[in-house]
Design an enzyme around this catalytic site. Structure first.
Site, PDB file in Angstrom:
ATOM      1  N   HIS A  64      -8.496   3.438 -12.747  1.00  0.00           N
ATOM      2  CA  HIS A  64      -8.246   4.430 -11.689  1.00  0.00           C
ATOM      3  C   HIS A  64      -8.706   3.824 -10.370  1.00  0.00           C
ATOM      4  O   HIS A  64      -9.891   3.533 -10.203  1.00  0.00           O
ATOM      5  CB  HIS A  64      -9.001   5.730 -11.979  1.00  0.00           C
ATOM      6  CG  HIS A  64      -8.562   6.411 -13.243  1.00  0.00           C
ATOM      7  ND1 HIS A  64      -7.502   7.287 -13.279  1.00  0.00           N
ATOM      8  CD2 HIS A  64      -9.000   6.292 -14.518  1.00  0.00           C
ATOM      9  CE1 HIS A  64      -7.322   7.709 -14.533  1.00  0.00           C
ATOM     10  NE2 HIS A  64      -8.217   7.110 -15.307  1.00  0.00           N
ATOM     11  N   ASN A  96      -2.956   9.284 -11.335  1.00  0.00           N
ATOM     12  CA  ASN A  96      -3.542  10.552 -10.868  1.00  0.00           C
ATOM     13  C   ASN A  96      -4.217  10.406  -9.503  1.00  0.00           C
ATOM     14  O   ASN A  96      -5.402  10.654  -9.328  1.00  0.00           O
ATOM     15  CB  ASN A  96      -4.523  11.122 -11.900  1.00  0.00           C
ATOM     16  CG  ASN A  96      -5.703  10.209 -12.193  1.00  0.00           C
ATOM     17  OD1 ASN A  96      -5.625   9.004 -12.007  1.00  0.00           O
ATOM     18  ND2 ASN A  96      -6.800  10.786 -12.625  1.00  0.00           N
ATOM     19  N   ASP A 307     -10.904   2.194 -18.419  1.00  0.00           N
ATOM     20  CA  ASP A 307     -10.890   3.565 -17.875  1.00  0.00           C
ATOM     21  C   ASP A 307     -11.830   3.651 -16.667  1.00  0.00           C
ATOM     22  O   ASP A 307     -12.528   4.650 -16.472  1.00  0.00           O
ATOM     23  CB  ASP A 307     -11.239   4.612 -18.941  1.00  0.00           C
ATOM     24  CG  ASP A 307     -10.774   6.012 -18.544  1.00  0.00           C
ATOM     25  OD1 ASP A 307     -10.144   6.177 -17.478  1.00  0.00           O
ATOM     26  OD2 ASP A 307     -11.053   6.975 -19.301  1.00  0.00           O
ATOM     27  N   HIS A 311     -16.573   7.573  -9.022  1.00  0.00           N
ATOM     28  CA  HIS A 311     -16.984   8.891  -8.530  1.00  0.00           C
ATOM     29  C   HIS A 311     -18.138   8.720  -7.562  1.00  0.00           C
ATOM     30  O   HIS A 311     -18.871   7.727  -7.618  1.00  0.00           O
ATOM     31  CB  HIS A 311     -17.430   9.801  -9.679  1.00  0.00           C
ATOM     32  CG  HIS A 311     -16.316  10.302 -10.519  1.00  0.00           C
ATOM     33  ND1 HIS A 311     -15.335  11.143 -10.033  1.00  0.00           N
ATOM     34  CD2 HIS A 311     -15.990  10.057 -11.814  1.00  0.00           C
ATOM     35  CE1 HIS A 311     -14.471  11.400 -11.005  1.00  0.00           C
ATOM     36  NE2 HIS A 311     -14.834  10.754 -12.091  1.00  0.00           N
TER      37      HIS A 311
HETATM   38 ZN   LIG Z   1      -7.858   9.884 -19.843  1.00  0.00          ZN
HETATM   39 ZN   LIG Z   2      -8.309   7.433 -17.397  1.00  0.00          ZN
END
Ligand SMILES: [Zn+2]
Ligand SMILES: [Zn+2]
Length: 437
Positions: A64, A96, A307, A311
């Protein structure tokens, strides 16, 4: 662009089965030659890799990067820099973002930002549904045309089985996988960690393993029905491993990934309400952790993915229930995998490189993952001997959310080469001097 001669390293190339001390010559953005005594072209840069590992660059299928939309957490440039510092020469960016990567405009933006950054290659993953709303299928043809390599609604599960079926059928036409975040929201709703003895003790609502396994089973059934390729993200339970094993035995087109935190930590890490241990899927039980490790050995789980989920410090300082899920992973993934899986004797080093480079390239049909002649000049020189300690304040990532601070590891990138150019070289720390001369 100058040629690069990588000298005297242990060259591990799982794609060809090569594992020997030799030299690699990179020229014109490609692997030009592999062998002893290649001779040094006059204008070549030399990387002294003696005592170290030379491997095809690592490839992360699940990152991400937060841009566009949350550039305060990470940008494509900082994420791509963190990637090369972690030994990754390519990462796949989950959609996302804000706006969601569900059209050619956003895909094109990511591609051009990555080119501008000039670090790791970044391959966009398009959304399955428009706005990741789960209502209308995105235009896969448009996404693929602009450079998307897979589709996913990661961050959100695809709750509608009809939508997942259609996505698998449609993706099959374009020869791309559907990467799914397996979570039955109706079961997981309100859960903050794994449902088990620790959640009971802490008084937190749990997420049962069944929330993941139900969707894994569904996805496998739909992959069989459609002949499409489903790629199962961040597998965390022993039940999921059993389902994937049976699906593979039947020849169903299913691939799966596991993240370092799921084969390193268990739900015990949530003790003391440590929000750095909060992720989705949650950290599970010792038996699950063991099953994931064994599945990586057996090839039931194909690849290791990070992953990587940046944050804010503030956000992770909230109450456990309200804190966001996820940790960053690009700069710790190889060290964790090497320390946990190779040092323990579970995997050989070539096995690990296979699961972090060669197979990821194959599964998403990406360039790289190989040091064959003519392959892209994407390569990493790894130090697997010198112990190092995870210091989040030294990360290139904009975020610091990791449960692995101060952990002692072995295995990290010394030099990373992308497209035939040195894009990362670790600064010497009182030990070995820099290696490029
Ligand atoms: Zn996920
Ligand atoms: Zn993810």
């Amino acid at each position: 662009m100058k040629p690069i001669l990588v000298q005297g390293g242990r060259v591990i190339d799982p794609a060809s089965g090569r594992d020997e001390t030799t030299d690699v010559l990179l020229k014109g953005g490609k692997v030009e030659a592999v062998g002893r005594n290649l001779g040094r072209p006059d204008d070549a840069e030399v990387i002294d890799a003696a005592g170290r590992i030379v491997a095809p660059g690592l490839i992360d299928l699940h990152t991400h990067l937060r841009e566009p939309g949350q550039e305060d957490l990470e940008t494509i440039a900082t994420g791509a820099m963190a990637a090369v510092a972690g030994g990754f020469t390519a990462v796949c960016a989950m959609p996302n973002t804000d706006p969601v990567c569900d059209n050619q405009g956003v895909v094109g933006f990511i591609v051009s930002q990555a080119q501008r950054a000039g670090k790791a290659r970044v391959y966009p993953i398009g959304a399955i549904s428009v706005g990741q709303q789960g209502a209308r299928l995105a235009e896969f043809g448009e996404l693929v045309g602009a450079g998307a390599v897979a589709v996913s609604d990661d961050g959100k599960p695809v709750m509608s089985s009809h939508m997942m079926r259609t996505a698998l059928e449609y993706a099959r036409v374009f020869g791309i996988p559907v990467a799914d975040h397996c979570e039955d929201m109706t079961l997981a709703q309100g859960g903050a960690m794994h449902e088990g003895t620790v959640s009971t003790r802490l008084g937190l609502k749990g997420i049962p393993s069944a929330a993941e396994e139900i969707m894994v089973a569904r996805d496998i059934i739909l992959a069989e029905l459609t002949g499409g390729h489903v790629h199962l993200c961040h597998m965390s339970t022993r039940g999921s491993v059993d389902l994937i094993r049976r699906a593979k035995e039947k020849g169903i087109k299913v691939t799966a990934e596991a993240c370092p935190h799921h084969f390193t930590l268990t739900h015990e890490a949530c003790e003391g309400y440590d929000t750095h241990a909060k992720m989705n899927p949650p950290l599970r039980e010792e038996e699950d952790r063991e099953a994931i490790r064994q599945a990586l050995k057996d090839g039931i789980i194909d690849v290791i993915a990070t992953d990587h989920a940046p944050h804010h410090y503030d956000a992770k300082e909230r109450e456990f229930d309200d804190a966001p899920n996820g940790i960053i992973g690009l700069e710790t993934a190889f060290g964790l995998a090497h320390s946990e899986l190779v040092e323990s004797g579970l995997l050989s080093l070539p096995d690990l490189i296979h699961r972090m480079s060669t197979l990821p390239a194959r599964i998403f049909k990406l360039p790289g993952g190989s040091l064959a002649l003519g392959a892209p000049a994407d390569l990493v020189v790894l130090d697997t001997a010198t112990p190092w300690t995870v210091r989040p304040d030294a990360f290139y990532s904009k975020s610091r959310n990791t449960p692995f601070a101060d952990r002692a590891l072995t295995g990290r990138a010394d030099v990373t080469v992308v497209r035939g150019q040195v894009v990362y070289q670790r600064a010497a720390e009182g030990g070995r001097p820099g290696t490029v001369r």
